[in-house]
Design a protein around this motif. Sequence first.
Motif, PDB file in Angstrom:
ATOM      1  N   ARG A 220      67.308   5.811 -24.743  1.00  0.00           N
ATOM      2  CA  ARG A 220      67.746   4.743 -23.855  1.00  0.00           C
ATOM      3  C   ARG A 220      66.676   3.664 -23.820  1.00  0.00           C
ATOM      4  N   ASP A 221      67.029   2.521 -23.272  1.00  0.00           N
ATOM      5  CA  ASP A 221      66.156   1.352 -23.313  1.00  0.00           C
ATOM      6  C   ASP A 221      65.294   1.231 -22.065  1.00  0.00           C
ATOM      7  N   ALA A 222      64.046   0.809 -22.280  1.00  0.00           N
ATOM      8  CA  ALA A 222      63.121   0.609 -21.166  1.00  0.00           C
ATOM      9  C   ALA A 222      63.518  -0.614 -20.355  1.00  0.00           C
ATOM     10  N   ARG A 223      63.164  -0.574 -19.081  1.00  0.00           N
ATOM     11  CA  ARG A 223      63.368  -1.737 -18.206  1.00  0.00           C
ATOM     12  C   ARG A 223      62.071  -2.527 -18.036  1.00  0.00           C
ATOM     13  N   THR A 224      61.035  -2.096 -18.742  1.00  0.00           N
ATOM     14  CA  THR A 224      59.744  -2.771 -18.634  1.00  0.00           C
ATOM     15  C   THR A 224      59.027  -2.698 -19.976  1.00  0.00           C
ATOM     16  N   ALA A 225      57.893  -3.374 -20.064  1.00  0.00           N
ATOM     17  CA  ALA A 225      57.083  -3.371 -21.281  1.00  0.00           C
ATOM     18  C   ALA A 225      55.617  -3.451 -20.863  1.00  0.00           C
ATOM     19  N   SER A 226      54.719  -3.307 -21.827  1.00  0.00           N
ATOM     20  CA  SER A 226      53.295  -3.329 -21.491  1.00  0.00           C
ATOM     21  C   SER A 226      52.498  -4.052 -22.566  1.00  0.00           C
ATOM     22  N   GLN A 227      52.115  -5.283 -22.271  1.00  0.00           N
ATOM     23  CA  GLN A 227      51.290  -6.034 -23.207  1.00  0.00           C
ATOM     24  C   GLN A 227      49.921  -5.393 -23.368  1.00  0.00           C
ATOM     25  N   SER A 228      49.359  -4.889 -22.281  1.00  0.00           N
ATOM     26  CA  SER A 228      48.023  -4.282 -22.348  1.00  0.00           C
ATOM     27  C   SER A 228      48.034  -3.023 -23.215  1.00  0.00           C
ATOM     28  N   THR A 229      49.101  -2.219 -23.132  1.00  0.00           N
ATOM     29  CA  THR A 229      49.191  -1.016 -23.955  1.00  0.00           C
ATOM     30  C   THR A 229      49.369  -1.375 -25.422  1.00  0.00           C
ATOM     31  N   ALA A 230      50.121  -2.437 -25.680  1.00  0.00           N
ATOM     32  CA  ALA A 230      50.261  -2.904 -27.057  1.00  0.00           C
ATOM     33  C   ALA A 230      48.904  -3.312 -27.621  1.00  0.00           C
ATOM     34  N   ASN A 231      48.107  -3.973 -26.806  1.00  0.00           N
ATOM     35  CA  ASN A 231      46.780  -4.401 -27.259  1.00  0.00           C
ATOM     36  C   ASN A 231      45.861  -3.224 -27.565  1.00  0.00           C
ATOM     37  N   SER A 232      46.034  -2.124 -26.842  1.00  0.00           N
ATOM     38  CA  SER A 232      45.119  -0.989 -27.009  1.00  0.00           C
ATOM     39  C   SER A 232      45.624   0.069 -27.988  1.00  0.00           C
ATOM     40  N   ASN A 233      46.947   0.212 -28.142  1.00  0.00           N
ATOM     41  CA  ASN A 233      47.500   1.318 -28.927  1.00  0.00           C
ATOM     42  C   ASN A 233      47.762   1.002 -30.393  1.00  0.00           C
ATOM     43  N   LEU A 234      47.983  -0.271 -30.707  1.00  0.00           N
ATOM     44  CA  LEU A 234      48.370  -0.627 -32.067  1.00  0.00           C
ATOM     45  C   LEU A 234      47.133  -0.787 -32.953  1.00  0.00           C
ATOM     46  N   PRO A 235      47.104  -0.126 -34.091  1.00  0.00           N
ATOM     47  CA  PRO A 235      45.918  -0.190 -34.959  1.00  0.00           C
ATOM     48  C   PRO A 235      45.696  -1.608 -35.508  1.00  0.00           C
ATOM     49  N   PRO A 236      44.490  -2.133 -35.412  1.00  0.00           N
ATOM     50  CA  PRO A 236      44.196  -3.453 -35.972  1.00  0.00           C
ATOM     51  C   PRO A 236      43.931  -3.345 -37.467  1.00  0.00           C
ATOM     52  N   PRO A 237      44.040  -4.454 -38.203  1.00  0.00           N
ATOM     53  CA  PRO A 237      43.774  -4.414 -39.647  1.00  0.00           C
ATOM     54  C   PRO A 237      42.316  -4.151 -39.982  1.00  0.00           C
ATOM     55  N   THR A 238      41.444  -4.199 -38.986  1.00  0.00           N
ATOM     56  CA  THR A 238      40.014  -3.930 -39.184  1.00  0.00           C
ATOM     57  C   THR A 238      39.638  -2.483 -38.877  1.00  0.00           C
ATOM     58  N   ALA A 239      40.632  -1.638 -38.562  1.00  0.00           N
ATOM     59  CA  ALA A 239      40.346  -0.273 -38.111  1.00  0.00           C
ATOM     60  C   ALA A 239      39.675   0.563 -39.191  1.00  0.00           C
ATOM     61  N   SER A 240      38.743   1.396 -38.764  1.00  0.00           N
ATOM     62  CA  SER A 240      38.108   2.372 -39.649  1.00  0.00           C
ATOM     63  C   SER A 240      39.023   3.572 -39.805  1.00  0.00           C
ATOM     64  N   LEU A 241      38.711   4.435 -40.752  1.00  0.00           N
ATOM     65  CA  LEU A 241      39.518   5.632 -40.947  1.00  0.00           C
ATOM     66  C   LEU A 241      39.514   6.505 -39.704  1.00  0.00           C
ATOM     67  N   SER A 242      38.350   6.701 -39.097  1.00  0.00           N
ATOM     68  CA  SER A 242      38.283   7.543 -37.901  1.00  0.00           C
ATOM     69  C   SER A 242      39.090   6.940 -36.760  1.00  0.00           C
ATOM     70  N   SER A 243      39.072   5.627 -36.634  1.00  0.00           N
ATOM     71  CA  SER A 243      39.854   4.961 -35.601  1.00  0.00           C
ATOM     72  C   SER A 243      41.345   5.126 -35.854  1.00  0.00           C
ATOM     73  N   LEU A 244      41.756   4.979 -37.111  1.00  0.00           N
ATOM     74  CA  LEU A 244      43.171   5.167 -37.455  1.00  0.00           C
ATOM     75  C   LEU A 244      43.626   6.580 -37.106  1.00  0.00           C
ATOM     76  N   ILE A 245      42.829   7.558 -37.480  1.00  0.00           N
ATOM     77  CA  ILE A 245      43.187   8.954 -37.204  1.00  0.00           C
ATOM     78  C   ILE A 245      43.309   9.181 -35.699  1.00  0.00           C
ATOM     79  N   SER A 246      42.391   8.608 -34.929  1.00  0.00           N
ATOM     80  CA  SER A 246      42.406   8.783 -33.471  1.00  0.00           C
ATOM     81  C   SER A 246      43.616   8.102 -32.835  1.00  0.00           C
ATOM     82  N   LEU A 247      43.934   6.886 -33.276  1.00  0.00           N
ATOM     83  CA  LEU A 247      45.067   6.151 -32.698  1.00  0.00           C
ATOM     84  C   LEU A 247      46.385   6.857 -32.986  1.00  0.00           C
ATOM     85  N   PHE A 248      46.519   7.418 -34.167  1.00  0.00           N
ATOM     86  CA  PHE A 248      47.744   8.150 -34.500  1.00  0.00           C
ATOM     87  C   PHE A 248      47.784   9.489 -33.765  1.00  0.00           C
ATOM     88  N   ALA A 249      46.627  10.149 -33.660  1.00  0.00           N
ATOM     89  CA  ALA A 249      46.576  11.433 -32.946  1.00  0.00           C
ATOM     90  C   ALA A 249      46.989  11.259 -31.491  1.00  0.00           C
TER      91      ALA A 249
END
Length: 321
Positions: A148-177
């Motif tokens: 079902r669809d959310a009634r809200t969203a979170s810009q701050s969570t998007a900023n913190s959860n999405l891997p940046p193109p500068t991410a290291s391997l350890s950071s990528l593994i942690s963000l996916f974990a």
Amino acid sequence: MASIVIQFFAIFSVIFLFACATNAQLSPSFYSSTCPNLQGIVRNAMRQAISREPRMGASILRLFFHDCFVNGCDASVLLDDTASFTGEKNAFPNQNSIRGFEVIDTVKSNVEAACSGIVSCADILALAAREGVLLLGGPSWTVPLGRRDARTASQSTANSNLPPPTASLSSLISLFAAQGLNARDMTALSGAHTIGQARCSSFRTHIYNETNINPNFATLRKRTCPGPASGTGDNNLAPLDILSPNRFDNGYFQDLLVRRGLMHSDQELFNGGSQDSLVRLYSNNFRAFANDFANAMVKMGNISPLTGSNGEIRTNCRVIN
């Protein structure tokens, strides 16, 4: 006494059924009776979109990924900002980056015409992502449905959860974990970069300032991505897979072996680290990659879905009802 026991079990049954309804599991057959032509409708709309612009398959796939990593696969990424509401579209990882909203609007309109008020935007996005991959030559997978669809969203969570193109391997593994996805899932899902393009601003540092890159490849990319001093070219595009950006294959991993990963985060998968052997496997065995990718897409699609009476079924994917 018997009547009390009967009443107890009756009450317990109601509570149990309510709990099942509000914590329902996703199922591939969720719409089999309420919208039996759903998957064909989505497939036809995606076929038309990709025939107009092959890149759209990659864009819809990325849109699904950026949705699921922010409070689960709930179509929150599709919500527009309003005077009283800040959505995720203008979070830093999404600005001038995610696209394809008009395609989802079209799919939703077609679905509503056939099955009004039945199918969530979250499920439409999940199905559209699969169809885009399949239409570009990639694998198929069974999509569990019932989100079902959310009634809200979170810009701050998007900023913190999405891997940046500068991410290291350890950071990528942690963000996916953090999303319940292991390192193998991460590497397989990164293979989505076998289709699509990236903006100069996301790979400029890699081609100008880093050494873990094929120098001839860096020179090629510099032709359309001016250096930082120029102050221009941020939105200039380059293919993530240099040879077949509109074909879902294992070319991305073959590129990594010869240091032609476009972004820092891409080349991190093959840089003397824990994923090197898996990258080699995928570069030589498309079937292994395709199988792992399909399995990882199902896992990602199961991240914290809203089910039962939670959320809503939006009429318009851009706004809450």
